[in-house]
Design a protein around this motif. Structure first.
Motif, PDB file in Angstrom:
ATOM      1  N   LEU A  47       0.822  -1.204   0.000  1.00  0.00           N
ATOM      2  CA  LEU A  47       0.000   0.000   0.000  1.00  0.00           C
ATOM      3  C   LEU A  47       0.859   1.258   0.000  1.00  0.00           C
ATOM      4  O   LEU A  47       0.580   2.225  -0.712  1.00  0.00           O
ATOM      5  CB  LEU A  47      -0.931   0.001   1.215  1.00  0.00           C
ATOM      6  CG  LEU A  47      -2.055  -1.038   1.220  1.00  0.00           C
ATOM      7  CD1 LEU A  47      -2.808  -0.993   2.536  1.00  0.00           C
ATOM      8  CD2 LEU A  47      -3.000  -0.831   0.066  1.00  0.00           C
ATOM      9  N   VAL A  48       1.907   1.269   0.818  1.00  0.00           N
ATOM     10  CA  VAL A  48       2.793   2.432   0.854  1.00  0.00           C
ATOM     11  C   VAL A  48       3.362   2.718  -0.528  1.00  0.00           C
ATOM     12  O   VAL A  48       3.401   3.867  -0.988  1.00  0.00           O
ATOM     13  CB  VAL A  48       3.929   2.219   1.875  1.00  0.00           C
ATOM     14  CG1 VAL A  48       4.985   3.322   1.745  1.00  0.00           C
ATOM     15  CG2 VAL A  48       3.380   2.212   3.294  1.00  0.00           C
ATOM     16  N   GLN A  49       3.766   1.662  -1.226  1.00  0.00           N
ATOM     17  CA  GLN A  49       4.456   1.832  -2.502  1.00  0.00           C
ATOM     18  C   GLN A  49       3.518   2.076  -3.673  1.00  0.00           C
ATOM     19  O   GLN A  49       3.833   2.868  -4.567  1.00  0.00           O
ATOM     20  CB  GLN A  49       5.306   0.592  -2.793  1.00  0.00           C
ATOM     21  CG  GLN A  49       6.436   0.372  -1.805  1.00  0.00           C
ATOM     22  CD  GLN A  49       7.166  -0.944  -2.039  1.00  0.00           C
ATOM     23  OE1 GLN A  49       6.966  -1.613  -3.059  1.00  0.00           O
ATOM     24  NE2 GLN A  49       8.004  -1.335  -1.095  1.00  0.00           N
ATOM     25  N   ASP A  50       2.369   1.395  -3.693  1.00  0.00           N
ATOM     26  CA  ASP A  50       1.586   1.330  -4.928  1.00  0.00           C
ATOM     27  C   ASP A  50       0.321   2.174  -4.955  1.00  0.00           C
ATOM     28  O   ASP A  50      -0.214   2.447  -6.036  1.00  0.00           O
ATOM     29  CB  ASP A  50       1.194  -0.126  -5.218  1.00  0.00           C
ATOM     30  CG  ASP A  50       2.396  -0.984  -5.585  1.00  0.00           C
ATOM     31  OD1 ASP A  50       3.496  -0.420  -5.756  1.00  0.00           O
ATOM     32  OD2 ASP A  50       2.246  -2.215  -5.687  1.00  0.00           O
ATOM     33  N   VAL A  51      -0.199   2.564  -3.803  1.00  0.00           N
ATOM     34  CA  VAL A  51      -1.402   3.407  -3.817  1.00  0.00           C
ATOM     35  C   VAL A  51      -1.025   4.805  -4.306  1.00  0.00           C
ATOM     36  O   VAL A  51      -0.029   5.378  -3.859  1.00  0.00           O
ATOM     37  CB  VAL A  51      -2.023   3.485  -2.403  1.00  0.00           C
ATOM     38  CG1 VAL A  51      -3.176   4.484  -2.380  1.00  0.00           C
ATOM     39  CG2 VAL A  51      -2.510   2.114  -1.960  1.00  0.00           C
ATOM     40  N   PRO A  52      -1.775   5.379  -5.240  1.00  0.00           N
ATOM     41  CA  PRO A  52      -1.482   6.740  -5.720  1.00  0.00           C
ATOM     42  C   PRO A  52      -1.944   7.799  -4.711  1.00  0.00           C
ATOM     43  O   PRO A  52      -2.931   8.493  -4.907  1.00  0.00           O
ATOM     44  CB  PRO A  52      -2.262   6.823  -7.040  1.00  0.00           C
ATOM     45  CG  PRO A  52      -3.405   5.874  -6.858  1.00  0.00           C
ATOM     46  CD  PRO A  52      -2.891   4.754  -6.000  1.00  0.00           C
ATOM     47  N   ARG A  69      -3.372  13.896   6.428  1.00  0.00           N
ATOM     48  CA  ARG A  69      -3.196  12.490   6.082  1.00  0.00           C
ATOM     49  C   ARG A  69      -3.255  12.412   4.562  1.00  0.00           C
ATOM     50  O   ARG A  69      -3.758  13.324   3.898  1.00  0.00           O
ATOM     51  CB  ARG A  69      -4.289  11.604   6.703  1.00  0.00           C
ATOM     52  CG  ARG A  69      -5.686  11.937   6.232  1.00  0.00           C
ATOM     53  CD  ARG A  69      -6.757  11.249   7.049  1.00  0.00           C
ATOM     54  NE  ARG A  69      -8.079  11.660   6.622  1.00  0.00           N
ATOM     55  CZ  ARG A  69      -8.685  12.784   6.975  1.00  0.00           C
ATOM     56  NH1 ARG A  69      -8.058  13.638   7.785  1.00  0.00           N
ATOM     57  NH2 ARG A  69      -9.887  13.093   6.541  1.00  0.00           N
ATOM     58  N   LEU A  70      -2.743  11.331   3.995  1.00  0.00           N
ATOM     59  CA  LEU A  70      -2.838  11.098   2.561  1.00  0.00           C
ATOM     60  C   LEU A  70      -4.002  10.158   2.288  1.00  0.00           C
ATOM     61  O   LEU A  70      -4.332   9.300   3.125  1.00  0.00           O
ATOM     62  CB  LEU A  70      -1.542  10.500   2.028  1.00  0.00           C
ATOM     63  CG  LEU A  70      -0.281  11.321   2.282  1.00  0.00           C
ATOM     64  CD1 LEU A  70       0.937  10.613   1.692  1.00  0.00           C
ATOM     65  CD2 LEU A  70      -0.404  12.729   1.729  1.00  0.00           C
ATOM     66  N   VAL A  71      -4.633  10.286   1.123  1.00  0.00           N
ATOM     67  CA  VAL A  71      -5.855   9.529   0.854  1.00  0.00           C
ATOM     68  C   VAL A  71      -5.890   9.022  -0.581  1.00  0.00           C
ATOM     69  O   VAL A  71      -5.208   9.538  -1.466  1.00  0.00           O
ATOM     70  CB  VAL A  71      -7.114  10.395   1.107  1.00  0.00           C
ATOM     71  CG1 VAL A  71      -7.187  10.840   2.553  1.00  0.00           C
ATOM     72  CG2 VAL A  71      -7.135  11.605   0.179  1.00  0.00           C
ATOM     73  N   HIS A  72      -6.681   7.996  -0.784  1.00  0.00           N
ATOM     74  CA  HIS A  72      -7.067   7.523  -2.116  1.00  0.00           C
ATOM     75  C   HIS A  72      -8.252   6.577  -1.939  1.00  0.00           C
ATOM     76  O   HIS A  72      -8.324   5.836  -0.962  1.00  0.00           O
ATOM     77  CB  HIS A  72      -5.937   6.780  -2.829  1.00  0.00           C
ATOM     78  CG  HIS A  72      -6.329   6.296  -4.184  1.00  0.00           C
ATOM     79  ND1 HIS A  72      -6.457   7.143  -5.269  1.00  0.00           N
ATOM     80  CD2 HIS A  72      -6.651   5.051  -4.641  1.00  0.00           C
ATOM     81  CE1 HIS A  72      -6.829   6.450  -6.330  1.00  0.00           C
ATOM     82  NE2 HIS A  72      -6.954   5.177  -5.978  1.00  0.00           N
ATOM     83  N   THR A  73      -9.183   6.583  -2.890  1.00  0.00           N
ATOM     84  CA  THR A  73     -10.343   5.695  -2.848  1.00  0.00           C
ATOM     85  C   THR A  73     -10.403   4.850  -4.103  1.00  0.00           C
ATOM     86  O   THR A  73     -10.294   5.374  -5.224  1.00  0.00           O
ATOM     87  CB  THR A  73     -11.650   6.502  -2.703  1.00  0.00           C
ATOM     88  OG1 THR A  73     -11.625   7.213  -1.463  1.00  0.00           O
ATOM     89  CG2 THR A  73     -12.856   5.570  -2.708  1.00  0.00           C
TER      90      THR A  73
END
Length: 202
Positions: A47-52, A69-73
């Motif tokens: 998740l750290v590496q691949d989530v945009p 915080r950083l986010v993505h859905t």
């Protein structure tokens, strides 16, 4: 719609444990399962590496500020970043589909980089969660952080320490009658939460 694929396979039961339910006031409840997610180290690293990841900005008084915080859905039909999360969603749907009446479809991700990252008191009341009972299932990986819940308008609060691989499901009236938050702390390592929700609940 992956919830139909291996939804009723026997191996889903053996990989994911059974949560323990705690009733709350006003028709709300939470389910908690410790160490629920298999192989959380690999999930966290991926998740750290691949989530945009992206930073949201929000109006606060007379200026725009970064959300801490950083986010993505991942929306319906989008591939999840790790196969274990796909199996986790299948396991959640197997356990809760009859009670919820619909499957978990989306996966929101939040990256708390350290103790300064947080989320303020809120309920997931955008969409149908504002008027109907629903569920939000949170899987936590990384450093432990406390998730606090309190009744809207006041009352006795509840704290759940979310550890590496733990599951918390909020159900019943929880999003409408309770609020939850992850406050800032003096020291904490990185943590990622994945929130599985039905369609139309934010």
């Amino acid at each position: 719609m992956d919830f139909q694929g291996t939804l009723f396979a026997d191996d889903v039961d053996t990989a994911f444990g059974a949560p323990e339910r705690t009733p709350l006031a006003r028709g709300a409840w939470i389910d908690v399962a410790r160490g629920w997610l298999p192989e959380p180290d690999g999930v966290f690293d991926r998740l750290v590496q691949d989530v945009p990841w992206r930073t949201e900005r929000r109006q606060m008084y007379d200026r725009m500020v970064d959300v801490p915080r950083l986010v993505h859905t991942y929306m319906i039909g989008e591939e999840l970043p790790h196969p274990t999360l796909l199996e986790a969603r299948r396991a959640l749907n197997k356990r809760y589909l009859q009670e919820l009446g619909e499957p978990f479809m989306t996966a929101g991700c939040c990256y708390y980089r350290d103790g300064r990252d947080s989320v303020a008191w809120h309920g997931d009341r955008i969409g149908r969660g504002n008027t109907h009972d629903t569920m939000v299932a949170i899987v936590s990986v990384g450093d432990p952080r406390a998730l606090h819940l309190r009744p809207r308008g006041g009352g006795e609060s509840v704290t759940v320490e979310m550890g590496h691989g733990d599951l918390l499901v909020m159900g019943g009236t929880c999003q409408r009658t309770w609020e939850h938050a992850v406050p800032k702390v003096a020291q904490a390592g990185p943590r990622i939460s994945v929130q599985f929700r039905p369609f139309g609940v934010f």
